[in-house]
Enzyme design. Structure first.
Site, PDB file in Angstrom:
ATOM      1  N   THR A   1     -29.619 -12.723   0.650  1.00 26.48           N
ATOM      2  CA  THR A   1     -28.695 -12.131  -0.312  1.00 26.48           C
ATOM      3  C   THR A   1     -29.366 -10.909  -0.919  1.00 26.48           C
ATOM      4  O   THR A   1     -30.548 -10.947  -1.250  1.00 26.48           O
ATOM      5  CB  THR A   1     -28.333 -13.136  -1.416  1.00 26.48           C
ATOM      6  OG1 THR A   1     -27.683 -14.251  -0.797  1.00 26.48           O
ATOM      7  CG2 THR A   1     -27.385 -12.529  -2.436  1.00 26.48           C
TER       8      THR A   1
ATOM      9  N   PHE B   1     -29.442  -8.289  -3.997  1.00 29.72           N
ATOM     10  CA  PHE B   1     -29.055  -8.147  -5.394  1.00 29.72           C
ATOM     11  C   PHE B   1     -29.286  -6.706  -5.833  1.00 29.72           C
ATOM     12  O   PHE B   1     -30.253  -6.073  -5.396  1.00 29.72           O
ATOM     13  CB  PHE B   1     -29.922  -9.047  -6.286  1.00 29.72           C
ATOM     14  CG  PHE B   1     -29.704 -10.521  -6.063  1.00 29.72           C
ATOM     15  CD1 PHE B   1     -28.856 -11.250  -6.879  1.00 29.72           C
ATOM     16  CD2 PHE B   1     -30.370 -11.187  -5.032  1.00 29.72           C
ATOM     17  CE1 PHE B   1     -28.668 -12.611  -6.680  1.00 29.72           C
ATOM     18  CE2 PHE B   1     -30.181 -12.548  -4.825  1.00 29.72           C
ATOM     19  CZ  PHE B   1     -29.321 -13.260  -5.650  1.00 29.72           C
TER      20      PHE B   1
END
Ligand code: PEP
Ligand code: MN
Length: 700
Positions: free
Chosen positions: A274, A276
């Site tokens: 992921t 960010f």
């Protein structure tokens, strides 16, 4: 020696390791102070490579795998680079506020929390973390000055963009000041070691559940329950105290909230990250030595070529884009905002020029900010250096029993030990420029694409300057066998791991392969040793499922003219290794490749593996002439397979060396830890030490 005292030893060694890591980081900080004073670059790739080679050699002398040493040192070098970037960034930003508050969505142990901690890892001074129920509240907390930074997930490599965050970014006045790429590792967590069959309820974030469908499909009579973050699911299982419940979350969330790990690595796609974005009220400056990114959001007019003209600005200023995405404009159906990330910072002239140019070509332009890029470029030890330093690398097992003849005859005649091994240099440069004589309109022809094509198999480029080695057993036979092969390929510097799982049934009694179970073993071995994998696919219906697991699909010699299969592999986005049939001419091989290209898949690699001739003393006859001929006819990369051509291991090394000289882009060879007991093609499998000495000669 009792177990308690051994454990004490381990603990004290671990403490020493930690102390040394901290000490090393301190020295790295001093190094960057020095570099800053002397205007030296942040990273020196040559030095990193030298350092890695020295360390690999020292590690081998201590009995440690090159692979292990490389992995550990990548982490250490990454940490040093991070620490050094922080020093440089603090130098240009003079941000000494403390404590700093970082806002994230979720509770303790949520992935956002772990990513926030990783992001702030090198920051001096004290940091506190504040979880909020929604992304919007994270943004608000930073806007109102309650928090200094907000960490927002923008995309996941499995699930795609997080649209809500994109829309928040288009509205907020905050600036992007950093990014964090976080590896997500979903674990199954429960109160106790409950068997999977006793579980009745699985709790997690809907995205996490969606990323683990393969695992979840094994659970029967099990309900799913959704939570706004994974750590809350863990907390709920703990609070309920019900052993038939389990949560999917990080191992860390389990530790924080008191659940134990029952299983790790649940995600369908093991490479799960992921990304960010970190936001703050004020923009930051980026030290020119720090590799950086700039995030923008723009819209163009609804006219032909408008987007093209905007993108052209990047090309004209030689700026590389790392992301280009379109999102519906809130409130305007079928109109779009473009989210573009580019390499470089606003303090660079070319970026400044590009932004100026964009202003003329867009109807809306918002610069979110420039920030240090999380660099994933890691120094890799070269095949050349690994292949030349194989002392300490595993050999094949000794054949059992005295009656088994030693199958490994010296390949180059007596006296050709590795020390005096003659090196091969490809001579193809002399005739690489042969003109394309044929009036060939096919997609495979050099006429349709004068530049040579290179095909990327994960990080490995076939058809580039480097000669690529694919190696592994004929068939995947067991976990131990394929792991040993993978380890050996890695240690000697090979690039891609092969292994047959679906084997053509050559005779009624021949080994048919382990099927998808074998593919799972191959995929695991590839992952463990960081090698892309290739396996043969036999039937059109298997193409999709095999493409989900393998990095490259092989079409076997017996299937070169299986048109339903060619058409199916032409429709997936996976490189295809197309083997020449022993009964096919070069033209027919090109026709078969054309069928794949015509379906839309242009990532085809041709493989010469021997053809049928009047000669029966060898399994096939390696058609060396086909290799320069193919280079003349086609832009596609070419691999040579001396193993299936020879059929006998004694001939594999001389054929490989000869083939190297006529200019293929790589080779594929079969190896086995115990060729005597191989379930298929044992007589042609190289023993590990033969393979090592082959590589020493191929990569002089
Ligand atoms: C193989 O490479 O596993 C194989 C079966 O080879 P071929 O199709 O060339 O016979
Ligand atoms: Mn084989």
């Amino acid at each position: 020696m009792d177990i308690d005292s051994l454990r004490k030893d381990i603990n004290s060694i671990d403490e020493q390791v930690l102390r040394l890591l901290a000490q090393r980081r301190d020295v790295a900080r001093q190094v960057i102070e020095y570099k800053r004073g002397h205007d030296l670059p942040l990273r020196d790739e040559r030095r990193e490579e030298d350092l890695l080679h020295q360390i690999i050699e020292k590690g081998r002398a201590l009995g440690l795998d090159a692979h292990l040493v490389t992995r550990v040192f990548h982490e250490i070098i990454d940490d040093s680079v991070r620490a050094q970037q922080f020093v440089l960034q603090e130098g240009v930003n003079q941000d000494t506020r403390s404590p700093r508050v970082v806002a994230y969505q979720g509770i303790d142990g949520a992935y956002s929390h772990l990513a926030a901690r990783k992001f702030m890892g090198s920051a001096a001074g004290s940091v506190s973390y504040a979880g909020y129920p929604t992304f919007a509240e994270v943004v608000e907390a930073v806007e109102e000055g309650i928090a200094d930074f907000g960490l927002l997930p923008v995309e996941n490599t499995t699930a795609g963009n997080i649209n809500e965050v994109y829309d928040l970014l288009s509205r907020t006045q905050l600036h992007a000041v950093g990014e964090e790429i976080f590896r997500v590792n979903h674990c199954l967590l429960a109160l106790e070691d409950t068997p999977l069959s006793s579980l009745r309820r699985i709790l997690s974030h809907p995205q996490a559940l969606a990323q683990c469908t393969r695992f979840l499909s094994q659970l029967v009579n099990c309900q799913q329950e959704f939570f706004t973050d994974t750590a809350m699911a863990v907390q709920k299982v703990r609070a309920d105290g019900d052993p038939t419940q389990a949560a999917i979350a990080s191992e860390e969330a389990g530790r924080i909230h008191g659940l134990r790990v029952i299983q790790r690595g649940l995600a369908d796609q093991p490479e799960n990250f992921t990304r960010f974005v970190v936001v703050a009220r004020a923009p930051i400056r980026v030290d020119p030595r720090v590799p950086s990114k700039t995030s923008t959001i723009l819209a163009t007019s609804h006219e032909p070529g408008a987007l093209n003209q905007a993108l052209d600005v990047f090309y004209r200023n030689q700026i590389n884009l790392t992301k280009l995405d379109a999102r519906p404009k809130p409130g305007s159906p079928f109109e779009y905002l473009f989210y573009i990330d580019l390499e470089g910072s606003l303090e660079e002239k070319r970026v400044e020029a590009a932004i100026k140019g964009l202003q003329e070509k867009t109807t809306f332009l918002k610069i979110l900010g420039s920030y240090p890029m999380e660099s994933r470029s890691r120094t890799r030890p070269s095949t050349r250096s690994l292949a030349r330093r194989t002392a300490g690398v595993e050999s094949s097992d000794d054949p059992d029993g005295a009656d088994v003849p030693e199958p490994s005859a010296p390949a180059n005649g007596p006296g050709s030990g590795p020390d005096e091994a003659p090196a091969v240099t490809p001579i193809v440069e002399h005739f690489a420029e042969i003109a394309d004589s044929a009036d060939d309109e096919r997609l495979v022809s050099r006429r349709s694409r004068p530049e040579r094509t290179s095909v990327r198999v994960r990080d490995v480029k076939i058809g580039g300057p480097e000669f690529i080695t694919i190696a592994g057993p004929c068939s995947v036979e067991s976990e131990d066998q394929i792991r040993r092969c993978a380890r050996h390929v890695r240690e000697t510097g090979g690039h891609i791991l092969r292994g047959g799982c679906f084997r053509p049934r050559i005779s009624a009694t021949s080994f048919r392969g382990l099927g998808f179970d074998g593919l799972e073993l191959l995929a695991r071995a590839g992952r463990e040793y960081d090698l892309p994998i290739v396996t043969e696919v036999l039937s059109p219906d298997d193409v999709g499922p095999v493409a989900d697991r393998a990095d490259m699909l092989q079409v076997g010699a017996r299937n070169m003219q299986n048109y339903p299969l060619l058409s199916r592999v032409g429709k997936v986005n996976r490189p295809v290794l197309l083997k020449r049939s022993p009964m096919a001419s070069v033209e027919e091989l090109l026709d078969a490749a054309e069928c794949i290209l015509a379906e839309g898949n242009h990532q085809v690699i041709l493989c010469e593996r021997g053809i049928r001739t009047i000669e029966t003393a060898t399994r096939n006859t390696l058609d060396l002439g086909a290799i320069p001929l193919l280079r003349e006819r086609t832009h596609l990369p070419i691999i040579v397979d001396p193993s299936h051509a020879a059929g006998r291991r004694e001939l594999v090394i001389p054929l490989a060396l000869a083939a190297r000289a006529v200019g293929p882009d790589g080779m594929m060879v079969e190896i086995h830890p115990r060729p005597e007991v191989a379930l298929s093609d044992g007589p042609q499998a190289l023993r590990f030490d033969d393979f090592s000495s082959l590589l020493e000669r191929i990569y002089p």
